[in-house]
Scaffold this motif. Sequence first.
Motif, PDB file in Angstrom:
ATOM      1  N   TYR A 190       0.831  -1.203   0.000  1.00  0.00           N
ATOM      2  CA  TYR A 190       0.000   0.000   0.000  1.00  0.00           C
ATOM      3  C   TYR A 190       0.869   1.259   0.000  1.00  0.00           C
ATOM      4  O   TYR A 190       0.581   2.224  -0.699  1.00  0.00           O
ATOM      5  CB  TYR A 190      -0.938   0.024   1.201  1.00  0.00           C
ATOM      6  N   THR A 191       1.936   1.247   0.768  1.00  0.00           N
ATOM      7  CA  THR A 191       2.845   2.397   0.786  1.00  0.00           C
ATOM      8  C   THR A 191       3.474   2.594  -0.586  1.00  0.00           C
ATOM      9  O   THR A 191       3.549   3.722  -1.080  1.00  0.00           O
ATOM     10  CB  THR A 191       3.938   2.196   1.860  1.00  0.00           C
ATOM     11  N   ASP A 192       3.886   1.512  -1.214  1.00  0.00           N
ATOM     12  CA  ASP A 192       4.509   1.592  -2.539  1.00  0.00           C
ATOM     13  C   ASP A 192       3.591   2.211  -3.589  1.00  0.00           C
ATOM     14  O   ASP A 192       4.065   2.866  -4.517  1.00  0.00           O
ATOM     15  CB  ASP A 192       4.957   0.211  -3.019  1.00  0.00           C
ATOM     16  N   ILE A 193       2.276   1.979  -3.455  1.00  0.00           N
ATOM     17  CA  ILE A 193       1.356   2.513  -4.465  1.00  0.00           C
ATOM     18  C   ILE A 193       0.637   3.772  -3.983  1.00  0.00           C
ATOM     19  O   ILE A 193      -0.324   4.224  -4.603  1.00  0.00           O
ATOM     20  CB  ILE A 193       0.336   1.442  -4.942  1.00  0.00           C
ATOM     21  N   GLY A 194       1.119   4.356  -2.892  1.00  0.00           N
ATOM     22  CA  GLY A 194       0.594   5.632  -2.422  1.00  0.00           C
ATOM     23  C   GLY A 194      -0.724   5.550  -1.670  1.00  0.00           C
ATOM     24  O   GLY A 194      -1.387   6.563  -1.474  1.00  0.00           O
ATOM     25  N   GLN A 195      -1.088   4.383  -1.197  1.00  0.00           N
ATOM     26  CA  GLN A 195      -2.315   4.203  -0.417  1.00  0.00           C
ATOM     27  C   GLN A 195      -1.952   4.262   1.078  1.00  0.00           C
ATOM     28  O   GLN A 195      -2.011   3.265   1.795  1.00  0.00           O
ATOM     29  CB  GLN A 195      -2.967   2.863  -0.774  1.00  0.00           C
ATOM     30  N   PHE A 196      -1.571   5.452   1.527  1.00  0.00           N
ATOM     31  CA  PHE A 196      -1.006   5.605   2.865  1.00  0.00           C
ATOM     32  C   PHE A 196      -2.005   5.344   3.992  1.00  0.00           C
ATOM     33  O   PHE A 196      -1.645   4.776   5.026  1.00  0.00           O
ATOM     34  CB  PHE A 196      -0.361   6.976   3.016  1.00  0.00           C
ATOM     35  N   GLU A 197      -3.256   5.759   3.826  1.00  0.00           N
ATOM     36  CA  GLU A 197      -4.265   5.488   4.865  1.00  0.00           C
ATOM     37  C   GLU A 197      -4.492   3.987   5.009  1.00  0.00           C
ATOM     38  O   GLU A 197      -4.639   3.481   6.112  1.00  0.00           O
ATOM     39  CB  GLU A 197      -5.580   6.199   4.551  1.00  0.00           C
ATOM     40  N   ARG A 198      -4.523   3.280   3.893  1.00  0.00           N
ATOM     41  CA  ARG A 198      -4.693   1.824   3.949  1.00  0.00           C
ATOM     42  C   ARG A 198      -3.457   1.165   4.576  1.00  0.00           C
ATOM     43  O   ARG A 198      -3.577   0.195   5.315  1.00  0.00           O
ATOM     44  CB  ARG A 198      -4.967   1.255   2.569  1.00  0.00           C
ATOM     45  N   ALA A 199      -2.283   1.680   4.263  1.00  0.00           N
ATOM     46  CA  ALA A 199      -1.060   1.156   4.881  1.00  0.00           C
ATOM     47  C   ALA A 199      -1.113   1.367   6.392  1.00  0.00           C
ATOM     48  O   ALA A 199      -0.765   0.464   7.163  1.00  0.00           O
ATOM     49  CB  ALA A 199       0.165   1.833   4.287  1.00  0.00           C
ATOM     50  N   ALA A 200      -1.565   2.539   6.797  1.00  0.00           N
ATOM     51  CA  ALA A 200      -1.682   2.830   8.223  1.00  0.00           C
ATOM     52  C   ALA A 200      -2.670   1.880   8.891  1.00  0.00           C
ATOM     53  O   ALA A 200      -2.393   1.345   9.974  1.00  0.00           O
ATOM     54  CB  ALA A 200      -2.116   4.286   8.432  1.00  0.00           C
ATOM     55  N   ALA A 201      -3.802   1.646   8.252  1.00  0.00           N
ATOM     56  CA  ALA A 201      -4.798   0.724   8.817  1.00  0.00           C
ATOM     57  C   ALA A 201      -4.229  -0.683   8.959  1.00  0.00           C
ATOM     58  O   ALA A 201      -4.481  -1.368   9.961  1.00  0.00           O
ATOM     59  CB  ALA A 201      -6.048   0.715   7.945  1.00  0.00           C
ATOM     60  N   ALA A 202      -3.453  -1.119   7.977  1.00  0.00           N
ATOM     61  CA  ALA A 202      -2.839  -2.449   8.049  1.00  0.00           C
ATOM     62  C   ALA A 202      -1.852  -2.520   9.216  1.00  0.00           C
ATOM     63  O   ALA A 202      -1.812  -3.515   9.947  1.00  0.00           O
ATOM     64  CB  ALA A 202      -2.141  -2.789   6.736  1.00  0.00           C
ATOM     65  N   LEU A 203      -1.075  -1.460   9.413  1.00  0.00           N
ATOM     66  CA  LEU A 203      -0.106  -1.451  10.516  1.00  0.00           C
ATOM     67  C   LEU A 203      -0.800  -1.390  11.872  1.00  0.00           C
ATOM     68  O   LEU A 203      -0.348  -2.029  12.833  1.00  0.00           O
ATOM     69  CB  LEU A 203       0.868  -0.279  10.352  1.00  0.00           C
ATOM     70  N   VAL A 204      -1.895  -0.647  11.977  1.00  0.00           N
ATOM     71  CA  VAL A 204      -2.654  -0.591  13.232  1.00  0.00           C
ATOM     72  C   VAL A 204      -3.180  -1.984  13.570  1.00  0.00           C
ATOM     73  O   VAL A 204      -3.038  -2.455  14.699  1.00  0.00           O
ATOM     74  CB  VAL A 204      -3.816   0.419  13.143  1.00  0.00           C
ATOM     75  N   THR A 205      -3.765  -2.645  12.594  1.00  0.00           N
ATOM     76  CA  THR A 205      -4.313  -3.982  12.839  1.00  0.00           C
ATOM     77  C   THR A 205      -3.197  -4.974  13.157  1.00  0.00           C
ATOM     78  O   THR A 205      -3.353  -5.821  14.040  1.00  0.00           O
ATOM     79  CB  THR A 205      -5.144  -4.462  11.638  1.00  0.00           C
ATOM     80  N   LEU A 206      -2.076  -4.853  12.462  1.00  0.00           N
ATOM     81  CA  LEU A 206      -0.924  -5.714  12.748  1.00  0.00           C
ATOM     82  C   LEU A 206      -0.486  -5.534  14.197  1.00  0.00           C
ATOM     83  O   LEU A 206      -0.313  -6.507  14.935  1.00  0.00           O
ATOM     84  CB  LEU A 206       0.230  -5.399  11.796  1.00  0.00           C
TER      85      LEU A 206
END
Length: 166
Positions: free
Chosen positions: A97-113
Amino acid sequence: MSRLRLAELTSLSRHPNREAATRARLHEVIVNYPRTPQALQALQMKIRIENGRRQRELDPVLGVQAPAVVPSLRTLTEQFPTSPFSMTAFNRLAELYTDIGQFERAAAALVTLGTNFPHNPHDSWFRLGELYERRLKDPARARDAYSRVPERSSRYRDAQKKLTQR
């Protein structure tokens, strides 16, 4: 399950389009038998195939070109959020997600992780803090993420420095 076995056999065949046929059969198992052990096995097999492909496809949820593995990783984390396999999937999703500029989704994935796997080896809270700080320009959420970095983490001191700098 016969459909899963058929997918395995298809992957071993000499059929010229075996990869696409295997992915299609695995997709059937995932869609028709969600949240079952067979769906988990099909997702794992599909992810292995897609990781090897390194191709981009239109992601139906994001509406943009993304690595082919993204939808499968997302499905794995949605259907099996606390499975040990999901820990790696959440981490990989955050990276992609970070690589493709989907930063909010990347953040959500890290929060859940970080929430589902508090003792994960991926420094999810520190990475989340950096994501909020550098990409999303949200110092309050960055501070909160840095404050959650566990003491046993190799990035704990770095997080404490970030907290005192603010």
